[in-house]
Design a protein around this motif. Structure first.
Motif, PDB file in Angstrom:
ATOM      1  N   GLY A  93       0.555  -1.187   0.143  1.00 12.42           N
ATOM      2  CA  GLY A  93       0.042  -0.332   0.435  1.00 12.42           C
ATOM      3  C   GLY A  93       0.959   1.435   0.387  1.00 12.42           C
ATOM      4  N   GLY A  94       0.139   2.455  -0.565  1.00 11.37           N
ATOM      5  CA  GLY A  94       0.604   3.449  -0.245  1.00 11.37           C
ATOM      6  C   GLY A  94       1.776   4.172   1.074  1.00 11.37           C
ATOM      7  N   GLU A  97       4.751   2.635   1.369  1.00  8.79           N
ATOM      8  CA  GLU A  97       5.514   2.627   0.015  1.00  8.79           C
ATOM      9  C   GLU A  97       6.702   4.267   0.156  1.00  8.79           C
ATOM     10  OE1 GLU A  97       5.743   1.163  -2.622  1.00  8.79           O
ATOM     11  OE2 GLU A  97       6.797   3.232  -3.297  1.00  8.79           O
ATOM     12  N   LYS A 246      11.208   1.223  -6.540  1.00  9.37           N
ATOM     13  CA  LYS A 246      10.118   1.376  -8.112  1.00  9.37           C
ATOM     14  C   LYS A 246      10.233   2.491  -9.303  1.00  9.37           C
ATOM     15  CE  LYS A 246       6.887  -0.398  -6.530  1.00  9.37           C
ATOM     16  NZ  LYS A 246       5.732  -0.062  -5.979  1.00  9.37           N
ATOM     17  N   ARG A 276      -3.318  -3.947  -5.359  1.00  2.70           N
ATOM     18  CA  ARG A 276      -3.732  -4.953  -4.281  1.00  2.70           C
ATOM     19  C   ARG A 276      -4.884  -5.135  -4.505  1.00  2.70           C
ATOM     20  NH1 ARG A 276      -5.890  -2.758  -0.004  1.00  2.70           N
ATOM     21  NH2 ARG A 276      -5.355  -0.154  -0.373  1.00  2.70           N
ATOM     22  N   LYS A 281     -10.218  -0.705  -6.339  1.00  5.29           N
ATOM     23  CA  LYS A 281      -9.578  -0.750  -6.980  1.00  5.29           C
ATOM     24  C   LYS A 281     -10.299  -1.710  -8.100  1.00  5.29           C
ATOM     25  CE  LYS A 281      -5.848   0.615  -4.719  1.00  5.29           C
ATOM     26  NZ  LYS A 281      -5.244   2.195  -4.259  1.00  5.29           N
ATOM     27  N   GLY A 305      -1.153  -7.706  -8.745  1.00  5.72           N
ATOM     28  CA  GLY A 305      -0.897  -6.700  -7.136  1.00  5.72           C
ATOM     29  C   GLY A 305      -0.047  -7.742  -5.727  1.00  5.72           C
ATOM     30  N   GLY A 306      -1.038  -7.665  -4.830  1.00  3.38           N
ATOM     31  CA  GLY A 306      -0.058  -8.398  -3.450  1.00  3.38           C
ATOM     32  C   GLY A 306      -1.209  -8.336  -2.629  1.00  3.38           C
ATOM     33  N   ILE A 344       7.684  -4.317 -10.179  1.00  3.74           N
ATOM     34  CA  ILE A 344       7.189  -3.881 -10.931  1.00  3.74           C
ATOM     35  C   ILE A 344       6.980  -2.429 -11.613  1.00  3.74           C
ATOM     36  CG2 ILE A 344       5.318  -2.255  -9.913  1.00  3.74           C
ATOM     37  CD1 ILE A 344       3.998  -4.400  -8.566  1.00  3.74           C
ATOM     38  N   GLY A 364      -4.035   7.382  -5.306  1.00  2.00           N
ATOM     39  CA  GLY A 364      -3.151   6.794  -5.764  1.00  2.00           C
ATOM     40  C   GLY A 364      -1.525   7.368  -6.472  1.00  2.00           C
ATOM     41  N   LEU A 365      -0.929   6.373  -5.984  1.00  2.00           N
ATOM     42  CA  LEU A 365       0.483   6.492  -5.815  1.00  2.00           C
ATOM     43  C   LEU A 365       1.176   5.637  -7.266  1.00  2.00           C
ATOM     44  CD1 LEU A 365       2.586   6.278  -2.967  1.00  2.00           C
ATOM     45  CD2 LEU A 365       1.406   8.053  -4.185  1.00  2.00           C
ATOM     46  N   THR A 366       0.222   4.779  -7.517  1.00  2.00           N
ATOM     47  CA  THR A 366       0.434   4.020  -9.278  1.00  2.00           C
ATOM     48  C   THR A 366      -0.045   4.483 -10.236  1.00  2.00           C
ATOM     49  OG1 THR A 366      -2.185   3.226  -8.844  1.00  2.00           O
ATOM     50  CG2 THR A 366      -0.293   1.726  -8.677  1.00  2.00           C
ATOM     51  N   GLU A 369       3.262   7.043  -9.852  1.00  2.00           N
ATOM     52  CA  GLU A 369       4.187   5.659 -11.000  1.00  2.00           C
ATOM     53  C   GLU A 369       3.975   6.836 -12.177  1.00  2.00           C
ATOM     54  OE1 GLU A 369       4.632   3.706  -6.440  1.00  2.00           O
ATOM     55  OE2 GLU A 369       3.546   3.151  -8.516  1.00  2.00           O
TER      56      GLU A 369
HETATM   57  N1  UDP Z   1       2.133  -1.707  -4.729  1.00  2.00           N
HETATM   58  C1  UDP Z   1       2.972  -2.766  -5.240  1.00  2.00           C
HETATM   59  N2  UDP Z   1       2.408  -4.422  -5.405  1.00  2.00           N
HETATM   60  C2  UDP Z   1       1.695  -4.521  -5.602  1.00  2.00           C
HETATM   61  C3  UDP Z   1       0.587  -3.704  -5.675  1.00  2.00           C
HETATM   62  C4  UDP Z   1       1.216  -1.728  -5.468  1.00  2.00           C
HETATM   63  O1  UDP Z   1       4.502  -2.659  -4.467  1.00  2.00           O
HETATM   64  O2  UDP Z   1       1.227  -5.947  -5.696  1.00  2.00           O
HETATM   65  C5  UDP Z   1       2.753  -0.158  -4.414  1.00  2.00           C
HETATM   66  C6  UDP Z   1       2.033   0.656  -5.307  1.00  2.00           C
HETATM   67  O3  UDP Z   1       2.880   0.647  -6.826  1.00  2.00           O
HETATM   68  C7  UDP Z   1       2.313   1.964  -5.043  1.00  2.00           C
HETATM   69  C8  UDP Z   1       1.271   1.684  -3.567  1.00  2.00           C
HETATM   70  O4  UDP Z   1       2.076   0.068  -3.443  1.00  2.00           O
HETATM   71  O5  UDP Z   1       3.438   2.486  -4.834  1.00  2.00           O
HETATM   72  C9  UDP Z   1       0.055   1.191  -3.680  1.00  2.00           C
HETATM   73  O6  UDP Z   1      -0.344   2.701  -3.272  1.00  2.00           O
HETATM   74  P1  UDP Z   1      -1.768   3.626  -3.989  1.00  2.00           P
HETATM   75  O7  UDP Z   1      -1.924   4.754  -2.812  1.00  2.00           O
HETATM   76  O8  UDP Z   1      -1.757   3.458  -5.814  1.00  2.00           O
HETATM   77  O9  UDP Z   1      -2.610   2.959  -3.109  1.00  2.00           O
HETATM   78  P2  UDP Z   1      -2.678   2.388  -2.189  1.00  2.00           P
HETATM   79  O10 UDP Z   1      -2.546   0.734  -1.751  1.00  2.00           O
HETATM   80  O11 UDP Z   1      -2.905   2.519  -0.552  1.00  2.00           O
HETATM   81  O12 UDP Z   1      -4.901   2.124  -1.748  1.00  2.00           O
END
Ligand code: UDP
Length: 428
Positions: A93-94, A97, A246, A276, A281, A305-306, A344, A364-366, A369
């Motif tokens: 999650g962000g 991160e 990343k 995730r 999402k 995802g994860g 990723i 939405g960090l993605t 990115e």
């Molecule tokens: N992310 C990751 N692996 C995953 C899914 C997401 O490293 O399997 C990272 C993604 O690159 C981003 C962060 O987790 O840096 C997700 O942040 P975002 O604000 O988009 O969403 P959140 O999960 O916090 O709701």
């Protein structure tokens, strides 16, 4: 690819085996074991030792010397102050991160910052995930038991943790009850909210709000998220680290290797969503959009995802994604461990189009990115996402599945639009 959708999983447990430097023990909920493993992951099953964090000077080529000097100047007035950040997961999650990247930089500025992660049982994380969804506007029945579970684990954490710093930054609702640790005249308390609070469930917000109003201030990620509160509210845009694994530049050979490992064919268009496995999402909506788009253009869909240890719904949603994908060999589903930053990064860089079809989103960090990597991006017009771009110039803001489905073939058959979006994204 010659087989049905690929599932690549982390270690058998699906759980991180350790913590990043600076974070305490991760919170408890476990993820279900993988349903199947078609390809042996080439990712370590335990977190590798992370590379040393960059120093502030390393950012000079990106932000310029004046910005860097200003940062040092501003930090002088708070040098030697101590800060404690608290959230609910050390990986995934962000929030995790960002904390991972920001804390070493704060320490370099001699703002002495520690990071603590609250712990809790599955019952706690089920309640807090319910709160999370409800604060994003979802249905929820707030029971007396849920409130008691929430307060009980917050109280346990309050007793376990030390609160001796000058400033406490408590991230998101899960640890919000730690405010009860506040002593008269000791330290400032900030509630840092990373979620979209524009339409919260009234009962859940009514339960949390009195706690939030005990803080000295609240910080939100978008102007629309501000609430009627008796405390000052501030706006901070979240950020990505261009020097992290990343986001840093990667060799073409490495990107190719990651695609080969995961069975992704780079000679054909690749549409990717990294998130995730969370219903907000909308990964199933992404599959539906892809299925509609596929009637008109050839493409592959990568859903990577994860889990996060504070999100107990991941395994169920992954199953829904698997079911929606069916036997399509062009849908690659990757359930990656939280230490897959390089993979990723490579997947984002290999993508022809990045999708972030969220139904609700804090920031939405993605999306940032993807823009950083100059990727044409189609995203849900929700939460903090529209704060970053101009519709149809930087990318496409789509609401329903059909909006997303329409845009994929359009972009794949209009290479000039694809290139122009990529250029605008890269300069955003
Ligand atoms: N992310 C990751 N692996 C995953 C899914 C997401 O490293 O399997 C990272 C993604 O690159 C981003 C962060 O987790 O840096 C997700 O942040 P975002 O604000 O988009 O969403 P959140 O999960 O916090 O709701």
């Amino acid at each position: 690819m010659d087989e049905k959708n690929t599932i690549v999983t982390p270690a058998e447990s699906g759980q991180p085996a350790g913590n990043p430097p600076g974070a305490s023990q991760p919170a408890g909920a476990s993820q279900a074991p993988p349903r199947e493993r078609r390809r042996k992951p080439r990712i370590s099953e335990t977190p590798p030792v992370p590379p040393p964090p960059p120093s502030l000077a390393d950012y000079e080529p990106i932000i310029g010397k004046p910005q860097l000097d200003e940062l040092h100047f501003l930090a002088r007035s708070v040098r030697g102050k101590t800060v404690k950040m608290v959230n609910s997961t050390s990986m995934g999650g962000g929030v995790a991160e960002m904390l991972n990247r920001l804390i070493p930089l704060l320490n370099e500025l001699e703002v002495l910052t520690k990071w603590d992660v609250i712990t809790g049982g599955n019952d706690f994380f089920e309640v807090t995930k319910g709160f999370h969804n409800a604060l994003h506007g979802g249905e929820y029945v707030l029971t007396k038991e849920a409130k008691e579970i929430f307060m009980m684990y917050n109280e346990q954490n309050r007793q376990r943790m030390q609160f001796v710093e000058d400033l406490f930054v408590i991230h998101d609702p899960q640890p919000a009850g730690l405010i009860r640790a506040r002593e008269r005249n000791r330290g400032r308390w900030i509630w840092r909210c990373h979620i979209d609070l524009s339409n919260p469930h009234p009962d859940v917000w009514g339960f949390l709000r009195p706690m939030i109003e005990e803080y000295d201030a609240a910080i939100f990620s978008s102007p629309q998220f501000a609430r009627q509160l008796a405390i000052p509210q501030y706006l901070f845009y979240p950020c990505i680290d261009p020097l992290s694994e990343k986001n840093k530049e990667l060799d073409e050979a490495y990107i190719q290797k990651v695609c080969d490992d995961f069975g992704i064919d780079r000679s054909r268009p690749i549409v990717t969503q990294i998130s995730r496995f969370d219903r907000l999402k909308d990964p199933v909506g992404v599959i539906q959009a892809y299925q509609l788009a596929k009637k008109y253009v050839d493409c592959q869909l990568v859903l990577a995802g994860g889990g996060a240890s504070d999100d107990p719904e991941g395994a169920v949603v992954l199953q829904e994604v698997m079911d929606a994908a069916g036997d399509d060999p062009d849908v690659v589903i990757l359930n990656l461990p939280p230490w897959s930053a390089l993979e990723i990064n490579a997947l984002q860089r290999a993508s022809t189009i990045v999708v972030q079809k969220s139904l609700k989103e804090g920031f939405g960090l993605t999306v940032t990115e993807a823009l950083w990597k100059g990727k044409p991006t189609i995203a849900g017009a929700v939460g903090g996402i529209p704060t970053r771009w101009t519709h149809n110039l930087t990318g496409w803001l789509a609401h329903p599945v059909r909006g997303c489905a329409y845009q994929i073939p359009y972009l794949l058959t209009h290479p000039n639009s694809l290139k122009s979006w990529a250029r605008t994204a890269a300069s955003t």
